[in-house]
Design a protein around this motif. Structure first.
Motif, PDB file in Angstrom:
ATOM      1  N   VAL A   4      41.419  41.099  40.131  1.00  0.00           N
ATOM      2  CA  VAL A   4      41.653  39.878  39.301  1.00  0.00           C
ATOM      3  C   VAL A   4      40.403  38.934  39.056  1.00  0.00           C
ATOM      4  O   VAL A   4      39.488  38.917  40.063  1.00  0.00           O
ATOM      5  CB  VAL A   4      42.637  38.936  40.075  1.00  0.00           C
ATOM      6  N   ASP A   5      39.953  38.866  37.873  1.00  0.00           N
ATOM      7  CA  ASP A   5      38.894  37.815  37.481  1.00  0.00           C
ATOM      8  C   ASP A   5      39.337  36.424  37.511  1.00  0.00           C
ATOM      9  O   ASP A   5      40.489  36.079  37.215  1.00  0.00           O
ATOM     10  CB  ASP A   5      38.335  38.454  36.370  1.00  0.00           C
ATOM     11  N   ALA A   6      38.473  35.595  37.976  1.00  0.00           N
ATOM     12  CA  ALA A   6      38.697  34.042  37.994  1.00  0.00           C
ATOM     13  C   ALA A   6      37.339  33.422  37.615  1.00  0.00           C
ATOM     14  O   ALA A   6      36.385  33.561  38.159  1.00  0.00           O
ATOM     15  CB  ALA A   6      39.239  33.548  39.416  1.00  0.00           C
ATOM     16  N   ALA A   7      37.581  32.335  36.569  1.00  0.00           N
ATOM     17  CA  ALA A   7      36.214  31.591  36.054  1.00  0.00           C
ATOM     18  C   ALA A   7      36.642  30.409  35.703  1.00  0.00           C
ATOM     19  O   ALA A   7      37.823  30.033  35.348  1.00  0.00           O
ATOM     20  CB  ALA A   7      35.757  32.711  34.929  1.00  0.00           C
ATOM     21  N   VAL A   8      35.584  29.439  35.704  1.00  0.00           N
ATOM     22  CA  VAL A   8      35.591  28.080  35.387  1.00  0.00           C
ATOM     23  C   VAL A   8      35.146  27.926  34.078  1.00  0.00           C
ATOM     24  O   VAL A   8      34.032  28.479  33.956  1.00  0.00           O
ATOM     25  CB  VAL A   8      35.195  27.295  36.434  1.00  0.00           C
ATOM     26  N   VAL A   9      35.797  26.867  33.305  1.00  0.00           N
ATOM     27  CA  VAL A   9      35.218  26.718  32.191  1.00  0.00           C
ATOM     28  C   VAL A   9      35.502  25.053  31.937  1.00  0.00           C
ATOM     29  O   VAL A   9      36.665  24.536  32.313  1.00  0.00           O
ATOM     30  CB  VAL A   9      35.995  27.115  30.724  1.00  0.00           C
ATOM     31  N   ILE A  10      34.607  24.453  31.654  1.00  0.00           N
ATOM     32  CA  ILE A  10      34.648  23.031  31.295  1.00  0.00           C
ATOM     33  C   ILE A  10      34.862  22.730  29.910  1.00  0.00           C
ATOM     34  O   ILE A  10      33.796  22.978  29.080  1.00  0.00           O
ATOM     35  CB  ILE A  10      33.634  22.026  31.857  1.00  0.00           C
ATOM     36  N   THR A  11      35.960  22.220  29.499  1.00  0.00           N
ATOM     37  CA  THR A  11      36.057  22.226  27.975  1.00  0.00           C
ATOM     38  C   THR A  11      37.304  21.246  27.579  1.00  0.00           C
ATOM     39  O   THR A  11      38.052  20.830  28.590  1.00  0.00           O
ATOM     40  CB  THR A  11      36.605  23.621  27.406  1.00  0.00           C
ATOM     41  N   ASP A  12      37.288  20.701  26.386  1.00  0.00           N
ATOM     42  CA  ASP A  12      38.537  20.151  26.027  1.00  0.00           C
ATOM     43  C   ASP A  12      39.269  20.732  24.966  1.00  0.00           C
ATOM     44  O   ASP A  12      40.341  20.426  24.419  1.00  0.00           O
ATOM     45  CB  ASP A  12      37.855  18.856  25.110  1.00  0.00           C
TER      46      ASP A  12
ATOM     47  N   ILE B  88      39.066  21.680  40.851  1.00  0.00           N
ATOM     48  CA  ILE B  88      39.686  22.121  39.867  1.00  0.00           C
ATOM     49  C   ILE B  88      41.099  21.354  39.260  1.00  0.00           C
ATOM     50  O   ILE B  88      41.743  20.632  39.987  1.00  0.00           O
ATOM     51  CB  ILE B  88      40.578  23.617  39.939  1.00  0.00           C
ATOM     52  N   ASP B  89      40.964  20.929  37.948  1.00  0.00           N
ATOM     53  CA  ASP B  89      42.219  20.347  37.210  1.00  0.00           C
ATOM     54  C   ASP B  89      43.346  21.084  37.031  1.00  0.00           C
ATOM     55  O   ASP B  89      44.317  20.648  37.185  1.00  0.00           O
ATOM     56  CB  ASP B  89      41.712  19.703  36.093  1.00  0.00           C
ATOM     57  N   LEU B  90      43.405  22.312  36.516  1.00  0.00           N
ATOM     58  CA  LEU B  90      44.088  23.152  36.077  1.00  0.00           C
ATOM     59  C   LEU B  90      43.927  24.433  36.282  1.00  0.00           C
ATOM     60  O   LEU B  90      42.933  25.066  36.042  1.00  0.00           O
ATOM     61  CB  LEU B  90      44.977  22.707  34.924  1.00  0.00           C
ATOM     62  N   VAL B  91      45.116  25.418  36.296  1.00  0.00           N
ATOM     63  CA  VAL B  91      44.963  26.918  36.436  1.00  0.00           C
ATOM     64  C   VAL B  91      45.267  27.585  34.973  1.00  0.00           C
ATOM     65  O   VAL B  91      46.601  27.275  34.406  1.00  0.00           O
ATOM     66  CB  VAL B  91      45.473  27.556  37.652  1.00  0.00           C
ATOM     67  N   GLY B  92      44.657  28.519  34.353  1.00  0.00           N
ATOM     68  CA  GLY B  92      45.417  29.204  33.347  1.00  0.00           C
ATOM     69  C   GLY B  92      45.577  30.850  33.834  1.00  0.00           C
ATOM     70  O   GLY B  92      44.561  31.342  34.102  1.00  0.00           O
TER      71      GLY B  92
ATOM     72  N   ALA C 145      46.492  34.114  44.273  1.00  0.00           N
ATOM     73  CA  ALA C 145      46.470  32.833  45.207  1.00  0.00           C
ATOM     74  C   ALA C 145      45.364  33.055  46.196  1.00  0.00           C
ATOM     75  O   ALA C 145      44.489  32.106  46.439  1.00  0.00           O
ATOM     76  CB  ALA C 145      47.658  32.810  46.058  1.00  0.00           C
ATOM     77  N   GLU C 146      44.870  34.385  46.452  1.00  0.00           N
ATOM     78  CA  GLU C 146      43.596  34.432  47.382  1.00  0.00           C
ATOM     79  C   GLU C 146      42.343  34.193  46.520  1.00  0.00           C
ATOM     80  O   GLU C 146      41.575  33.551  47.270  1.00  0.00           O
ATOM     81  CB  GLU C 146      43.740  36.022  47.747  1.00  0.00           C
ATOM     82  N   VAL C 147      42.108  34.597  45.567  1.00  0.00           N
ATOM     83  CA  VAL C 147      40.955  34.512  44.903  1.00  0.00           C
ATOM     84  C   VAL C 147      40.880  32.911  44.365  1.00  0.00           C
ATOM     85  O   VAL C 147      39.852  32.291  44.602  1.00  0.00           O
ATOM     86  CB  VAL C 147      40.683  35.693  43.624  1.00  0.00           C
ATOM     87  N   LEU C 148      41.882  32.434  43.902  1.00  0.00           N
ATOM     88  CA  LEU C 148      42.115  31.119  43.312  1.00  0.00           C
ATOM     89  C   LEU C 148      41.921  29.973  44.317  1.00  0.00           C
ATOM     90  O   LEU C 148      41.358  28.906  44.058  1.00  0.00           O
ATOM     91  CB  LEU C 148      43.366  30.578  42.288  1.00  0.00           C
TER      92      LEU C 148
ATOM     93  N   GLY D   8      40.552  30.075  34.963  1.00  0.00           N
ATOM     94  CA  GLY D   8      41.266  30.997  34.164  1.00  0.00           C
ATOM     95  C   GLY D   8      41.330  32.195  35.139  1.00  0.00           C
ATOM     96  O   GLY D   8      40.359  32.615  35.690  1.00  0.00           O
ATOM     97  N   THR D   9      42.226  33.079  34.870  1.00  0.00           N
ATOM     98  CA  THR D   9      42.392  34.471  35.374  1.00  0.00           C
ATOM     99  C   THR D   9      42.578  35.337  34.510  1.00  0.00           C
ATOM    100  O   THR D   9      43.244  35.247  33.579  1.00  0.00           O
ATOM    101  CB  THR D   9      43.411  34.531  36.386  1.00  0.00           C
ATOM    102  N   MET D  10      42.476  36.612  34.981  1.00  0.00           N
ATOM    103  CA  MET D  10      42.868  37.875  34.283  1.00  0.00           C
ATOM    104  C   MET D  10      42.831  38.998  35.108  1.00  0.00           C
ATOM    105  O   MET D  10      42.121  39.340  35.819  1.00  0.00           O
ATOM    106  CB  MET D  10      41.543  38.284  33.059  1.00  0.00           C
TER     107      MET D  10
END
Length: 367
Positions: A21-29, A86-90, A77-80, A11-13
């Motif tokens: 830009v903040d970018a962080a991974v979460v493993i979740t359903d 990764i499966d998907l991006v928010g 694009a640079e940070v991601l 995810g990004t913010m």
């Protein structure tokens, strides 16, 4: 296509403080947080920040918007691209304008551009569906806050306070089994937080923010002005409710004749007082406030928050969360909910008529 089971979401913010830009991974359903993953930060340069700032308050097609979108897309694009597995991006994008009264919102940045650049599905445009159904379109982090309350094992109501450019709070009752259950959540923007203070620092000192409250700590609060601003109709309005970054931009004019230190102290106090006023709308007072956003690093703002709210206030790090990345993590979580067909907002969070999902899905051309 709906997804089930754990997903590795990124995810990004890019927030209203315009820092980067903040970018962080979460493993979740999309319901349970299984694990928090890596994170990264990509600051905007002064020139990039200027381009985005010049487009604030503008809508698609207006001058400067295309240039701002290009900056936002390039930075994301640079940070991601630093992440793998990764499966998907928010992708939240950069809010340039938000007008819930007219049912419209504008986040710069195109998910199609990022999907093709990254070769990954990108979920974006999270707010439009909510607003089309009569919601405020904000705040959207509360469903994630509900999952966080479960993750930290909260047994009683807790309030998450986000002190970004605009302040907002989420009251969470973890006794409910889902975030869209009636009474599980109440969320709304509390008022101005860092945006007026940051704008003051930029205009008067050429600085992005008041680091460690070094300037405000030297000043005196004009309590009469704070109370005058708190009489505005927004604070009387029942939640859910939301703000644009610049809805309180005029307060800079109110402190125009103050010394730099007094102006900074007064704007810092206004951020804390706005949260205190917001707590009056909560169904019951929580035992504590868990604070995220840049304002949690401002020791004077935290001190004023505790004093004005009459409650313990701790940085979210005290319960094992990452306050720098919480909003980016939220959009990773929400992206998975979108793909799973789950709601992302509800009457108690945005004022929408019924629980509703949002978001568009952009896929690389090969998918």
């Amino acid at each position: 296509m709906l997804r089930t089971g754990p997903v590795t979401a990124l995810g990004t913010m890019s927030g209203t403080s315009l820092d980067g830009v903040d970018a962080a991974v979460v493993i979740t359903d999309g319901e349970t947080i299984f694990e928090f993953g890596d994170s990264a930060y990509r600051p905007y340069s002064a020139a990039e920040r200027q381009v985005i700032a010049a487009a604030l308050g503008r809508w698609p097609g207006q001058e400067g918007v295309e240039a701002a979108a290009e900056v936002v897309e390039t930075a994301h694009a640079e940070v991601l691209s630093r992440f793998s597995g990764i499966d998907l991006v928010g992708f939240h994008g950069q809010t340039l304008a938000h007008d819930p009264g007219r049912g419209r919102t504008h986040q710069a940045g195109d998910g199609d551009v990022l999907a093709h650049a990254l070769g990954l599905p990108v979920i974006w445009d999270f707010r439009s569906s909510d607003m089309q159904m009569g919601g405020q379109g904000a705040p959207l982090a509360p469903f994630f806050h509900f999952a966080c309350a479960q993750w930290i094992g909260a047994a009683a109501p807790v309030v998450f306070v986000n002190l970004g450019g605009v302040g907002n709070l989420t009251w969470v009752n973890p006794a409910h089994i889902s975030p869209d259950a009636p009474g599980a959540l109440l969320a709304f923007d509390t008022g101005p937080a860092n945006a007026p203070l940051n704008d003051l620092m930029q205009a008067r000192r050429g600085m992005a923010f008041d680091r460690d409250a070094a300037l405000a700590a030297q000043g005196a609060v004009n309590e009469d002005l704070v109370q005058e601003v708190l009489q505005r109709s927004y604070f009387m309005k029942m939640p859910p409710k939301s703000l644009d970054r610049d809805d309180f931009a005029d307060v800079l004019g109110l402190v125009a004749d103050y010394s730099d230190a007094d102006a900074a102290a007064t704007l810092t106090a206004l951020a804390a007082a706005s949260v205190a006023r917001g707590l009056e709308h909560c169904p019951e007072h929580p035992a504590q406030l868990l604070v995220t956003g840049g304002g949690r690093k401002n020791p004077l703002m935290m001190e004023m928050l505790i004093e004005r709210c009459g409650l313990p206030a701790r940085q979210v790090e005290a319960v094992g969360l990452n306050g720098d990345m919480l909003e980016a993590q939220a959009f990773a979580f929400l992206a998975v909910r979108v793909l799973a067909g789950l709601p992302t907002s509800a009457p108690g969070t945005t004022g929408v008529g019924a629980a509703i999902g949002g978001g568009r899905v952009s896929r690389p051309s090969a998918q």
